[in-house]
Write a protein that holds these residues in place. Structure first.
Motif, PDB file in Angstrom:
ATOM      1  N   THR A  63      -5.469   6.347   6.297  1.00 40.62           N
ATOM      2  CA  THR A  63      -4.509   5.538   7.062  1.00 40.62           C
ATOM      3  C   THR A  63      -4.275   4.197   6.389  1.00 40.62           C
ATOM      4  O   THR A  63      -3.130   3.749   6.253  1.00 40.62           O
ATOM      5  N   ARG A  64      -5.359   3.542   5.969  1.00 45.46           N
ATOM      6  CA  ARG A  64      -5.174   2.224   5.352  1.00 45.46           C
ATOM      7  C   ARG A  64      -4.426   2.346   4.025  1.00 45.46           C
ATOM      8  O   ARG A  64      -3.648   1.476   3.654  1.00 45.46           O
ATOM      9  N   VAL A  65      -4.662   3.436   3.299  1.00 44.68           N
ATOM     10  CA  VAL A  65      -3.946   3.655   2.040  1.00 44.68           C
ATOM     11  C   VAL A  65      -2.457   3.902   2.326  1.00 44.68           C
ATOM     12  O   VAL A  65      -1.580   3.287   1.717  1.00 44.68           O
ATOM     13  N   ARG A  66      -2.185   4.786   3.280  1.00 47.24           N
ATOM     14  CA  ARG A  66      -0.793   5.123   3.611  1.00 47.24           C
ATOM     15  C   ARG A  66      -0.043   3.874   4.078  1.00 47.24           C
ATOM     16  O   ARG A  66       1.039   3.567   3.599  1.00 47.24           O
ATOM     17  N   ASN A  67      -0.649   3.136   5.022  1.00 47.90           N
ATOM     18  CA  ASN A  67      -0.015   1.902   5.502  1.00 47.90           C
ATOM     19  C   ASN A  67       0.155   0.895   4.374  1.00 47.90           C
ATOM     20  O   ASN A  67       1.147   0.170   4.316  1.00 47.90           O
ATOM     21  N   GLY A  68      -0.819   0.845   3.480  1.00 51.89           N
ATOM     22  CA  GLY A  68      -0.769  -0.102   2.371  1.00 51.89           C
ATOM     23  C   GLY A  68       0.402   0.182   1.450  1.00 51.89           C
ATOM     24  O   GLY A  68       1.107  -0.731   1.016  1.00 51.89           O
ATOM     25  N   ARG A  69       0.605   1.478   1.160  1.00 56.41           N
ATOM     26  CA  ARG A  69       1.740   1.835   0.283  1.00 56.41           C
ATOM     27  C   ARG A  69       3.066   1.494   0.961  1.00 56.41           C
ATOM     28  O   ARG A  69       3.980   0.972   0.319  1.00 56.41           O
ATOM     29  N   ALA A  70       3.147   1.755   2.271  1.00 55.30           N
ATOM     30  CA  ALA A  70       4.384   1.444   2.999  1.00 55.30           C
ATOM     31  C   ALA A  70       4.625  -0.060   3.052  1.00 55.30           C
ATOM     32  O   ALA A  70       5.741  -0.538   2.800  1.00 55.30           O
ATOM     33  N   LYS A  71       3.583  -0.814   3.349  1.00 52.49           N
ATOM     34  CA  LYS A  71       3.723  -2.277   3.442  1.00 52.49           C
ATOM     35  C   LYS A  71       4.054  -2.876   2.080  1.00 52.49           C
ATOM     36  O   LYS A  71       4.782  -3.858   1.974  1.00 52.49           O
ATOM     37  N   PHE A  72       3.500  -2.272   1.049  1.00 49.75           N
ATOM     38  CA  PHE A  72       3.778  -2.748  -0.307  1.00 49.75           C
ATOM     39  C   PHE A  72       5.254  -2.549  -0.632  1.00 49.75           C
ATOM     40  O   PHE A  72       5.914  -3.442  -1.162  1.00 49.75           O
ATOM     41  N   GLN A  73       5.763  -1.376  -0.290  1.00 46.95           N
ATOM     42  CA  GLN A  73       7.187  -1.084  -0.505  1.00 46.95           C
ATOM     43  C   GLN A  73       8.064  -2.092   0.236  1.00 46.95           C
ATOM     44  O   GLN A  73       8.977  -2.668  -0.322  1.00 46.95           O
ATOM     45  N   GLU A  74       7.735  -2.289   1.512  1.00 49.72           N
ATOM     46  CA  GLU A  74       8.502  -3.208   2.371  1.00 49.72           C
ATOM     47  C   GLU A  74       8.562  -4.614   1.791  1.00 49.72           C
ATOM     48  O   GLU A  74       9.544  -5.327   1.960  1.00 49.72           O
ATOM     49  N   ASN A  75       7.473  -5.023   1.158  1.00 48.45           N
ATOM     50  CA  ASN A  75       7.362  -6.419   0.707  1.00 48.45           C
ATOM     51  C   ASN A  75       7.319  -6.537  -0.813  1.00 48.45           C
ATOM     52  O   ASN A  75       6.845  -7.531  -1.347  1.00 48.45           O
ATOM     53  N   ARG A  76       7.806  -5.497  -1.479  1.00 47.53           N
ATOM     54  CA  ARG A  76       7.664  -5.428  -2.924  1.00 47.53           C
ATOM     55  C   ARG A  76       8.217  -6.662  -3.642  1.00 47.53           C
ATOM     56  O   ARG A  76       7.571  -7.245  -4.516  1.00 47.53           O
ATOM     57  N   GLN A  77       9.434  -7.082  -3.224  1.00 48.64           N
ATOM     58  CA  GLN A  77      10.080  -8.202  -3.910  1.00 48.64           C
ATOM     59  C   GLN A  77       9.256  -9.480  -3.802  1.00 48.64           C
ATOM     60  O   GLN A  77       9.000 -10.170  -4.788  1.00 48.64           O
ATOM     61  N   LEU A  78       8.837  -9.765  -2.583  1.00 48.30           N
ATOM     62  CA  LEU A  78       8.051 -10.969  -2.314  1.00 48.30           C
ATOM     63  C   LEU A  78       6.717 -10.927  -3.062  1.00 48.30           C
ATOM     64  O   LEU A  78       6.316 -11.890  -3.723  1.00 48.30           O
ATOM     65  N   LEU A  79       6.056  -9.784  -2.984  1.00 49.54           N
ATOM     66  CA  LEU A  79       4.750  -9.651  -3.643  1.00 49.54           C
ATOM     67  C   LEU A  79       4.873  -9.785  -5.156  1.00 49.54           C
ATOM     68  O   LEU A  79       4.032 -10.428  -5.808  1.00 49.54           O
ATOM     69  N   THR A  80       5.930  -9.208  -5.722  1.00 48.41           N
ATOM     70  CA  THR A  80       6.122  -9.282  -7.173  1.00 48.41           C
ATOM     71  C   THR A  80       6.392 -10.718  -7.613  1.00 48.41           C
ATOM     72  O   THR A  80       5.854 -11.190  -8.619  1.00 48.41           O
ATOM     73  N   MET A  81       7.207 -11.414  -6.823  1.00 47.89           N
ATOM     74  CA  MET A  81       7.513 -12.809  -7.137  1.00 47.89           C
ATOM     75  C   MET A  81       6.222 -13.648  -7.134  1.00 47.89           C
ATOM     76  O   MET A  81       5.991 -14.473  -8.020  1.00 47.89           O
ATOM     77  N   ILE A  82       5.387 -13.400  -6.147  1.00 46.81           N
ATOM     78  CA  ILE A  82       4.157 -14.183  -6.024  1.00 46.81           C
ATOM     79  C   ILE A  82       3.140 -13.785  -7.096  1.00 46.81           C
ATOM     80  O   ILE A  82       2.436 -14.629  -7.657  1.00 46.81           O
ATOM     81  N   ASP A  83       3.098 -12.514  -7.426  1.00 45.66           N
ATOM     82  CA  ASP A  83       2.278 -12.025  -8.541  1.00 45.66           C
ATOM     83  C   ASP A  83       2.624 -12.815  -9.805  1.00 45.66           C
ATOM     84  O   ASP A  83       1.751 -13.357 -10.503  1.00 45.66           O
ATOM     85  N   GLN A  84       3.933 -12.918 -10.079  1.00 46.24           N
ATOM     86  CA  GLN A  84       4.362 -13.615 -11.296  1.00 46.24           C
ATOM     87  C   GLN A  84       4.070 -15.110 -11.236  1.00 46.24           C
ATOM     88  O   GLN A  84       3.675 -15.711 -12.225  1.00 46.24           O
ATOM     89  N   ALA A  85       4.233 -15.707 -10.067  1.00 43.81           N
ATOM     90  CA  ALA A  85       4.021 -17.150  -9.948  1.00 43.81           C
ATOM     91  C   ALA A  85       2.540 -17.531 -10.063  1.00 43.81           C
ATOM     92  O   ALA A  85       2.206 -18.576 -10.618  1.00 43.81           O
ATOM     93  N   TYR A  86       1.660 -16.703  -9.542  1.00 40.00           N
ATOM     94  CA  TYR A  86       0.238 -17.081  -9.492  1.00 40.00           C
ATOM     95  C   TYR A  86      -0.645 -16.295 -10.459  1.00 40.00           C
ATOM     96  O   TYR A  86      -1.823 -16.599 -10.619  1.00 40.00           O
ATOM     97  N   GLY A  87      -0.098 -15.255 -11.070  1.00 40.14           N
ATOM     98  CA  GLY A  87      -0.919 -14.452 -11.971  1.00 40.14           C
ATOM     99  C   GLY A  87      -1.994 -13.690 -11.220  1.00 40.14           C
ATOM    100  O   GLY A  87      -3.128 -13.560 -11.690  1.00 40.14           O
ATOM    101  N   VAL A  88      -1.642 -13.231 -10.021  1.00 34.35           N
ATOM    102  CA  VAL A  88      -2.594 -12.409  -9.255  1.00 34.35           C
ATOM    103  C   VAL A  88      -1.885 -11.106  -8.905  1.00 34.35           C
ATOM    104  O   VAL A  88      -0.800 -11.116  -8.316  1.00 34.35           O
ATOM    105  N   ASP A  89      -2.482  -9.982  -9.275  1.00 34.24           N
ATOM    106  CA  ASP A  89      -1.822  -8.687  -9.111  1.00 34.24           C
ATOM    107  C   ASP A  89      -1.421  -8.425  -7.662  1.00 34.24           C
ATOM    108  O   ASP A  89      -2.229  -8.575  -6.739  1.00 34.24           O
ATOM    109  N   ALA A  90      -0.138  -8.010  -7.514  1.00 36.08           N
ATOM    110  CA  ALA A  90       0.436  -7.803  -6.182  1.00 36.08           C
ATOM    111  C   ALA A  90      -0.399  -6.833  -5.347  1.00 36.08           C
ATOM    112  O   ALA A  90      -0.594  -7.024  -4.142  1.00 36.08           O
TER     113      ALA A  90
END
Ligand code: NAG
Length: 399
Positions: free
Chosen positions: A86-113
């Motif tokens: 469940t946590r994996v499935r929800n994690g993949r869905a939440k990652f998709q939902e927030n992909r743009q934001l997470l990628t932007m922050i990954d690039q800004a801070y150097g921490v993997d999304a």
């Protein structure tokens, strides 16, 4: 009749005056003392009035604070629920939902999304369970008495500073019973030092704004030493006859050196493939010689700053693999038939080591680096596999 009414009236007056002149409780006295301390630390009267007047203890916080369970779970049980389907499935869905934001922050801070997402998943099930305790009340309760008074006091001051600076209102401060707040469970001092206002609306809102949540988490990991695009670690295979004394928090070696010591990746013949040969790491065997082994690098240490438990850091790491679409499965079998020692037994084991002249550190039931080292020395002298793992078998041998 008149006399009786008089008696009742007198009793009522006595009762009321008793309330009016009631002795302040120990907690009220403590609050008064704390108030003076907070005032000296620069907290305004207005904030103190707002936060402390009418404050009461939350006895549930004591129950949770005192709850050192006698029976502990094996790390495999913890991982089963931390990295559940469940946590994996929800994690993949939440990652998709927030992909743009997470990628932007990954690039800004150097921490993997996917690491940010995994921490989010473990801390609050992706925002589903952030805790509804009144942070001020929970921290004052901890500060008043029990085994975490120092922590409670400093975090309570931190929480008051959050209100004073206008970062959040008194009623916004909600979270876990131990004072951790928002989507990724920052304690007040972490919030004050590392929270980020990502969207520039003037607030660092770790309760409602996902940009602020992800940026704050990434920032804290980054200052803790996390480096993007470096691995957290790898599951490894140990050679026959391996010296388990090398699995020690103090022993760090480069990947090439570990390869020379006979370690290979669990999935291939070579350890070096896929890694910078100079990256340094330490070896962990969380369930002893009969369980899996992992080589962990600096990013794993950064995750441990977030929460000082090997099981937690491993769960974040494995969940992040799954969120990234790779396998986070542990290949070697956990010794699931192994009964984890009870708290009493862990203390017995430490006492037995002490009695035999080894130094496990305090007899507190916490199997840390000191206990493991002492245990290994005992195991070596007894001709047992010296993995420093506190099993029922080794307790038997010690007695
Ligand atoms: C954790 C804190 C960590 C602190 C530890 C011990 C966060 C995200 N993590 O909750 O910084 O060292 O408690 O107090 O705030």
């Amino acid at each position: 009749m008149k006399k009786r009414l008089g008696t009742i009236a007198a009793a009522a007056i006595l009762f009321l005056s008793n309330i009016a002149h009631a002795e302040p409780s120990d907690f009220e006295q403590w609050v008064a003392g704390f108030r003076a301390e907070a005032s000296a630390a620069g907290i305004s009267d207005e904030v103190l009035d707002q936060a402390l007047s009418g404050l009461t203890i939350n006895s549930r916080v004591y129950e949770l604070n005192d709850n050192q369970p006698e029976f502990s779970r094996g790390i495999w049980d913890y991982l089963d629920s931390a990295v559940s389907e469940t946590r994996v499935r929800n994690g993949r869905a939440k990652f998709q939902e927030n992909r743009q934001l997470l990628t932007m922050i990954d690039q800004a801070y150097g921490v993997d999304a996917e690491i940010i997402a995994a921490i989010w998943g473990l801390e609050s099930s992706y925002g589903a369970i952030m805790g509804s305790y009144d942070t001020i009340q929970a921290l004052a309760t901890l500060a008043f008495e029990g085994r975490r008074t120092g922590y409670g006091r400093s975090q309570l001051i931190g929480a008051l500073k959050i209100i004073q600076h206008g970062y959040a209102s008194r009623d916004d401060l909600k979270g876990s019973w131990a004072g951790a707040m928002g989507h990724t469970q920052f304690i007040p001092t972490t919030y004050l030092s590392y929270a980020i206002d990502h969207d520039g609306d003037g607030r660092r809102d770790i309760w409602n704004n996902l940009g602020d949540v992800f940026a704050s988490t990434a920032n804290y990991l980054s200052v803790s030493g996390y480096r993007g695009n470096e691995a957290w670690g790898v599951e490894v295979r140990l050679p026959a006859g391996f010296d388990y004394a090398l699995a020690d928090t103090k022993i760090k070696k480069a990947v090439v050196e570990w390869a020379a010591a006979g370690l290979s990746s669990i999935n291939g013949p070579s350890l070096i493939d896929g890694f910078d040969p100079n990256i340094r790491g330490r070896l962990i065997i969380p369930a002893g010689a009969r369980g899996p082994a992992f080589l962990v690098f600096d990013n794993f240490e950064a995750i441990l700053k977030y929460n000082r438990s090997t099981a937690y850091a491993l769960a974040v790491s494995l969940l992040s693999e799954e969120i990234a679409g790779r396998s986070g499965a542990v290949v070697a079998a956990w010794p699931r038939d192994d009964r984890p020692l009870t708290l009493t037994e862990r203390k017995d084991l430490q006492q037995a080591l002490k009695d035999r002249g080894y130094d496990p550190g305090p007899v507190d039931g916490i199997i840390g680096a000191g206990t493991k080292r002492a245990l290994r020395t005992f195991q070596q002298s007894a001709g047992l596999p010296a993995d420093g793992y506190a099993s029922a078998k080794v307790l038997e041998a010690l007695k």
